[in-house]
Design a protein around this motif. Sequence first.
Motif, short mmCIF file in Angstrom:
data_model
loop_
_atom_site.label_atom_id
_atom_site.label_comp_id
_atom_site.label_asym_id
_atom_site.label_seq_id
_atom_site.Cartn_x
_atom_site.Cartn_y
_atom_site.Cartn_z
N LYS A 59 0.99 -1.13 0.12
CA LYS A 59 -0.02 -0.08 -0.02
C LYS A 59 0.99 1.28 -0.10
CE LYS A 59 -4.12 -2.16 2.26
NZ LYS A 59 -4.85 -2.05 1.16
N TYR A 60 0.55 2.31 -0.71
CA TYR A 60 1.14 3.45 -0.61
C TYR A 60 0.75 4.61 -0.36
CZ TYR A 60 3.51 0.58 -4.51
OH TYR A 60 4.37 -0.36 -5.08
N PRO A 61 1.29 5.64 0.17
CA PRO A 61 1.01 6.84 0.66
C PRO A 61 0.66 7.75 -0.48
CG PRO A 61 3.21 7.02 0.96
CD PRO A 61 2.89 5.49 0.54
N ILE A 62 -0.27 8.78 -0.48
CA ILE A 62 -0.60 9.75 -1.47
C ILE A 62 0.26 11.15 -1.11
CG2 ILE A 62 -2.45 11.01 -2.50
CD1 ILE A 62 -4.28 8.79 -1.39
N MET A 63 1.05 11.43 -2.44
CA MET A 63 1.49 12.79 -2.45
C MET A 63 0.84 13.83 -3.43
SD MET A 63 3.97 14.35 -1.13
CE MET A 63 5.46 13.26 -0.90
N LEU A 64 0.15 15.01 -2.92
CA LEU A 64 -0.82 15.61 -3.56
C LEU A 64 -0.04 17.03 -3.73
CD1 LEU A 64 -3.59 16.79 -4.59
CD2 LEU A 64 -4.02 16.97 -2.12
N THR A 65 -0.23 17.74 -4.95
CA THR A 65 0.19 18.94 -5.10
C THR A 65 -1.09 19.69 -5.99
OG1 THR A 65 2.52 18.46 -5.47
CG2 THR A 65 1.93 20.51 -6.57
N ARG A 66 -1.49 20.80 -5.43
CA ARG A 66 -2.68 21.50 -5.96
C ARG A 66 -2.11 22.75 -6.43
NH1 ARG A 66 -6.33 23.56 -3.04
NH2 ARG A 66 -8.18 23.18 -4.50
N THR A 67 -2.27 23.01 -7.77
CA THR A 67 -1.62 24.09 -8.45
C THR A 67 -2.60 24.90 -9.29
OG1 THR A 67 0.04 24.43 -10.07
CG2 THR A 67 -1.37 22.48 -10.62
N PRO A 68 -2.12 26.37 -9.60
CA PRO A 68 -2.91 27.15 -10.58
C PRO A 68 -2.30 27.01 -11.87
CG PRO A 68 -1.85 28.43 -9.24
CD PRO A 68 -1.42 26.97 -8.73
#
Length: 621
Positions: A59-68
């Motif tokens: 199982k993997y963790p999630i890496m999130l990037t929110r960008t304009p």
Amino acid sequence: MKIISAFCFLIICLGSVYAQTNDADYVKQNYTKKETYVTMRDGKRLFTSIYLPKDQTVKYPIMLTRTPFGVGPYGEDSYKRVLGQNMLFTKEGYIFVFQDVRGRYMSEGDFVDVRPLKDNKKPNESDENSDAYDTVDWLVKNLPNNNGRVGIVGTSYPGFYTTASLPNAHPALKAVSPQAPVTDWFMGDDFHHNGAFFQMDGFGFFSGFGVPRPKPLKPEEVKNGIKSRIRDNYSFFLNMGSLAHFKERYMGDSVQFWSDMMAHPNYDAFWKDRNIRTRLKNLVPPTLEVGGLFDAEDFFGAQHVYEAIEKQNPQSHKNILVMGPWSHGSWESGSGESLGDQNFGTGVSDWYRQNILLPFFNYYLKDKGTMDLPEAAIFITGSNEWKKFDTWPAKNSVEKTLYLHANGKLSFEAPKTNEHFDEYVSDPASPVPYQDGIQSGRTATYMLDDQRFAQRRPDVKTYQTDVLTDDITLIGPVIADLFTSITTTDADYVVKLIDVFPDDAPNPRPNPKNLIMAGYEMMVRGDIFRGRYRNSFEKPEPFVPGKTAEIKYAMNDIAHTFKKGHRIMIQVQSSWYPLVDRNPQKFVNIYQAKDSDFQKATIRIYHDAQKKSGIKVRVLQ
């Protein structure tokens, strides 16, 4: 010799292309890409690009990037070359998620620059904090084979969205890293420093980014930027005249945030609502702030997000600061070996990526390794070494003042003479350039460039120490403190802290720029203050002509060793052009000023027993 050099250059280029190709192949071979919309609590859907590891045995963790800035390339058959900030993350194995923020590119809704966070939101009300929360909630509930833990990372504007995820964070959000985060666009990031308008960055950014898209579009479909032709930025902006001409000739009513800036010249509720630092209380996710000592855009954000979290949260909250010898965002993929004319040695960025960034996320998202990271990891330029500190500012430092003296002297000893000053004429028709030479746009290197060109001008006052007999390391806060009087009703003040190289400093080898390092004046830190705000950023006040006033302001932190044989220099001036707009030197609304409002001012800088001008620094013991 030329043939050998050209051959070596070709090999290097081919090697780089080969490495990039291998990286792209690795991503395609090891990840499956999905594109979807995630629905927010108010019904708006945000476009989200997801890369899932093909190996489903763990199982993997999630890496999130929110960008304009777009999550491209778009299309499930088109892959990013690198996932995460570097290939260490790509190969480590995470679920990588990239999201167009509300109102940008393929996401629904209306975009608002640095959208303020709302207090006491109703169930269906949204802001950037709730959008992050709703996204995290959807991800952990819907992505296959995730371990229920999420990290968020972002640099520059995405850094703002990273910071915005922290208050009342989703329980699955376990680690957050705001890097060079947009934080306060009036006090220190991007478009204002201490109330002075950074017109070159503002115009360059908003003439493209600020024009709204008519509907959800991919980047290549957006054709609505404002066209300008700049070959010599000094001449272009000087010929533009007052700030009012920008809207007349270029922006019109199409760029809302430009109009907003022009309508809010002071630190009013519009700007205060966008200062996210006041919301960083009672945080749960551990935080890692990263900034470049020579970041021309958002170093203020990294330093002051760290500071706000330190002051407003218990000491048990894990909060780490990293500052390296970087320009804006260059720590993500660059080597960090050099910037401009300065070389910092090998392995600078690799050390950070391998020993700080990856271990931080691995520990909190994967239970991998141990949490033995320092409170602050700071690169000391001059001596060119990473150092770890238990606190920031460092406890083992003492505050001292570098005092201005008569005849261009600078010393840690206070002046003892009576009524002494230097004066210069500041002429808006001939402002002091921020950088030598001719440029079309703002460069990344002005933050540490040679200042000998400025010293030659009569409207720049220069003060320097005797030759140093020992190394001296200045670390942490820098406070400019000037006593001044002017013949008009307003003025700006630029203070620069400079490392003067000795007369026998060797030139680099090879030396393609034909640099002369003997006597080189490397700017270590410089910043500007708009004099009308000396008592209040909310309520500006005119100067009384001829009356002494104190100008005191904080510049961004430094970490620099002035080596034995060097000198420490301070330069004082009243324009920094065209980096910063011109002050008319008349107390008027500068955003509505007429060309006829601009006038010369004679400015005095006092340095005597009663009016001790200088800068406060911290000396590492």
